[in-house]
Design an enzyme around this catalytic site. Structure first.
Site, mmCIF file in Angstrom:
data_model
loop_
_atom_site.group_PDB
_atom_site.id
_atom_site.type_symbol
_atom_site.label_atom_id
_atom_site.label_comp_id
_atom_site.label_asym_id
_atom_site.label_seq_id
_atom_site.Cartn_x
_atom_site.Cartn_y
_atom_site.Cartn_z
ATOM 1 N N SER A 1 -28.713 -29.943 51.608
ATOM 2 C CA SER A 1 -27.865 -30.281 52.758
ATOM 3 C C SER A 1 -26.504 -29.593 52.753
ATOM 4 O O SER A 1 -25.667 -29.915 53.593
ATOM 5 C CB SER A 1 -27.651 -31.805 52.804
ATOM 6 O OG SER A 1 -28.870 -32.482 52.986
ATOM 7 N N GLU B 1 0.793 -1.224 0.000
ATOM 8 C CA GLU B 1 0.000 0.000 0.000
ATOM 9 C C GLU B 1 0.831 1.282 0.000
ATOM 10 O O GLU B 1 0.416 2.290 -0.573
ATOM 11 C CB GLU B 1 -0.922 0.016 1.234
ATOM 12 C CG GLU B 1 -1.998 -1.044 1.231
ATOM 13 C CD GLU B 1 -3.130 -0.701 0.272
ATOM 14 O OE1 GLU B 1 -3.095 0.378 -0.324
ATOM 15 O OE2 GLU B 1 -4.038 -1.541 0.123
#
Length: 702
Positions: free
Chosen positions: A356, A95
């Site tokens: 429990s 680029e």
């Protein structure tokens, strides 16, 4: 031959570009144009505060779950340091080869573009855009339609170069570059197309990610894989020409397939991540204490086990570091999108009956207050408490048992006897110390039923309670990274004293494991709520506490659901997935009394309730065998006489046995006695306990 109109267009285009170049170079006319354009440009963004997706990360910075931006885009925060160096080299080479040296505009590239533009009669052949100019276009969110747009980008690029470093400009490109649909930025693109972050990319992957932003919709791999492949090939060819990669590497990259569909973004700890974003809506990055590897493993475990329990069953798991209280994993359901299981409900924070699982604290208080020792004996027999008559899970009574047996077998009656002795208010107070927000039906006063699950708690709270036991009774605040945790201002009140906590842990290490577990590996307790609605298993070793809940989020029962059969196997599998092996529990403290029942001090040999009338009420002995009125064949006719065994339930030992009023034996804590009859016939058998209560049956012996 070109028409007069085409020739005129080319001349105008060439002249305009020449003026642009000269103006930016310093002519007064150019300065005036430059100032006018600059006045209308958007402000230079701060790379540290970009409008990006919120990301929730684990304790090592790994992505757990990203969220879209307010406009529905996947735009994840990223810096050049987060990206494969090879990709960055390919990007610059393709680029903007002069990116490191130009000041926003590459004049040689612009000159080339101007000549090509003029030669094409006013049509763009090559843009000459630098990476900085592309960033300017992305910030403005405007395409390049004409020369004026290009000029605007050039001015904007120069402003960006004056205000930002090259690394910051590259950060903007890596964040905003389009990759098709609502995907923006290299990090989101790498996750969407390859299912991984951009830190390590293959040559083929890097080339595709370089190519896509040039025409993101036309080259989308899921829409046109042929266009995507062609674009990738073009990048690879140019990289070979420019010496970035070898021809061999390019050839190998060409053989890699093009992805044809988007991959899902990470979605780990979804409930916790959602809560984090709700608590900190302004944050773009939230670091949780969660271990990503462990979280994923537990999520898979829950999703695998839930379908085996029915179409509406779900599983929740919480793992916590014993020392720090950091939440290592939090699985709220068997799958966020499992609608039939109400997967959106976070069951780690749902208020349910604990069954429990609170019993260890009951016995811990008895140890702390000197009322009992793990080897103290206690009666497991029907007992009434002002109209409340607890029964064991299986409906049976075991008679005289040790406290250790009562807890490892999770017997209900001894637990309530002990709770009545230590006091419900004291028990509830200790629950509060452990961080449990005790919730009672209709805000009623707590009763003995809280010891057997008659209270509302959450899985996170239970894990906090067991973490306190594992820490020798010292409470710990669970932290997950969602909200800052204030530094402690003083010593927190203990949940249990260290010796009592050690006794509890030592007993829980003796709880029989499920079929897939090994005995003594962890200390753990199970629980099943009334009506088979909730199954629990919570355990710890010397380093980690893990809690498991199984049930239906809507609270409807599941046939056969139980803590030991349903939740405990998942708990042991969870410890398997820690990958660290079992860490030993804390060693015994010097003040711990290790002794058999007969070696205990006399007051500790038997647990005695302060109100003997309470535990004696409605507890007369019963002859369990033989039954009243039965005929017993003891072999009298054949001469092979056998002894008659008389068995007793309930009552307070020792027991005295009688046949037709004559004594035939006396036992201490045993609940059976053998007797050899003299001959056949009817006989009345009687038993009398230590409180003088009795029972009789009449049988025929032959």
């Amino acid at each position: 031959m070109a028409s007069r109109h085409d020739l005129r267009g080319r001349l105008i285009a060439a002249a305009l570009l020449a003026l642009i170049t000269a103006g930016i170079g310093g002519l007064n006319w150019g300065r005036s144009v430059y100032a006018g354009i600059a006045a209308d440009l958007p402000p230079v963004p701060d790379p540290q505060h970009l409008a990006v997706s919120t990301v929730v990360l684990d304790r090592d910075g790994q992505l757990l779950r990203p969220f879209t931006t307010s406009d529905g885009r996947w735009r994840l925060p990223v810096t050049p340091g987060d990206v494969d160096r090879r990709f960055l080299d390919m990007l610059v080479a393709y680029e903007d080869q002069n990116f490191a040296t130009h000041h926003g505009v590459d004049w040689s590239g612009m000159a080339r573009a101007a000549l090509q533009f003029a030669g094409a009669g006013g049509h763009v052949v090559s843009g000459g855009s630098t990476l900085t100019m592309q960033v300017a276009r992305l910030i403005a969110q405007q395409p390049t339609r004409n020369v004026w747009d290009k000029l605007t980008q050039m001015v904007h690029a120069q402003q960006l170069e004056r205000s930002l470093s090259k690394s910051e400009i590259l950060t903007l490109y890596l964040t905003y570059a389009p990759y098709g649909g609502n995907i923006e930025g290299i990090r989101a693109a790498s996750l969407a197309w390859f299912g991984k972050g951009p830190k390590r990319l293959t040559v083929a992957e890097a080339a595709l990610l370089v190519a896509l932003p040039q025409s993101p919709e036309a080259r989308r791999p899921d829409r046109d894989p042929f266009a995507a492949r062609a674009a990738r090939s073009m990048v690879l060819e140019r990289m070979v020409v420019r010496g970035v990669i070898s021809a061999e590497a390019a050839a190998a990259a060409e053989r890699e397939p093009i992805p044809t569909r988007r991959k899902p973004f990470p979605l780990h700890a979804p409930h916790l991540a959602q809560q984090a974003v709700a608590a900190r809506p302004e944050a773009s990055r939230i670091d949780l204490t969660v271990d990503g590897r462990l979280q994923a493993a537990f999520e898979q475990l829950g999703a695998t086990r839930a379908p085996q329990l029915g179409p509406k069953a779900s599983v929740a798991i919480v793992a916590v570091d014993v020392t720090s209280g950091s939440v290592l994993a939090s699985v709220g359901s068997a799958g966020l999108f499992a609608t039939e299981r109400d997967g959106y409900v976070d069951m780690t924070r749902a208020v349910r009956s604990p069954g429990s699982t609170l019993k260890p604290l009951i016995y811990g208080l008895a140890f702390e207050y000197g009322l009992a020792h793990p080897e103290s004996l206690i009666e497991d027999r029907p007992t009434a408490f002002d109209g409340y008559v607890p029964v064991n899970f299986d409906g049976l009574s075991r008679g005289t048992v040790s406290i250790r047996q009562a807890l490892t077998q999770s017997l209900n009656i001894p637990a309530v006897i002990v709770l009545d002795a230590v006091g419900v208010p004291r028990f509830v107070s200790r629950l509060h110390r452990a961080g449990l927000a005790v919730r009672l039906p209709n805000d009623s006063a707590p009763t003995l039923a809280v010891g057997l699950g008659g209270v509302g708690v959450t899985l996170r709270e239970l894990v906090g309670l067991y973490a306190a036991i594992a820490r020798g009774g010292t409470p710990v605040t669970l932290t997950d990274g969602i909200t800052p945790t204030a530094a402690p201002t003083g010593l927190a009140a203990p949940v249990l004293d260290p010796v009592a906590a050690w006794y509890v842990a030592d007993i829980l290490a003796d709880v029989p494991p499920p079929l897939n577990g090994s005995a003594g590996r962890i200390a753990y307790k199970t629980g099943t709520s009334y009506g088979y609605r909730d199954a629990w298993a919570i355990g710890f070793d010397g380093e980690t506490v893990i809690g498991v809940w199984v049930g239906r989020p809507d609270g409807t029962p599941i046939s056969g659901l139980s803590g030991i059969a349903t939740a405990a196997p998942i708990l042991f599998e969870s410890f398997d997935r820690l990958g660290t092996g079992t860490v030993p529990l804390a060693p015994a403290l010097p003040s711990v009394l290790v002794a058999t029942n007969t070696d205990l001090p006399l007051p500790l040999r038997r647990f005695r309730h302060f109100d003997t009338d309470v535990v004696a009420r409605d507890a007369a002995p019963q002859i369990a065998f033989p039954g009243n009125g039965v005929d017993l064949d003891l072999g009298m006719a054949s001469g092979a006489e056998r002894a008659l065994v008389v068995k007793v339930r309930n009552g307070v030992p020792p027991f005295s046995y009688f046949a037709n009023g004559a004594p035939i034996g006396r036992t201490g804590f045993a609940r059976q006695n053998s007797w050899q009859p003299d001959g056949p016939g009817y006989v009345t058998l009687s038993v009398v306990d230590s409180l003088g209560k009795s029972d009789s049956v009449k049988v025929f012996i032959e």
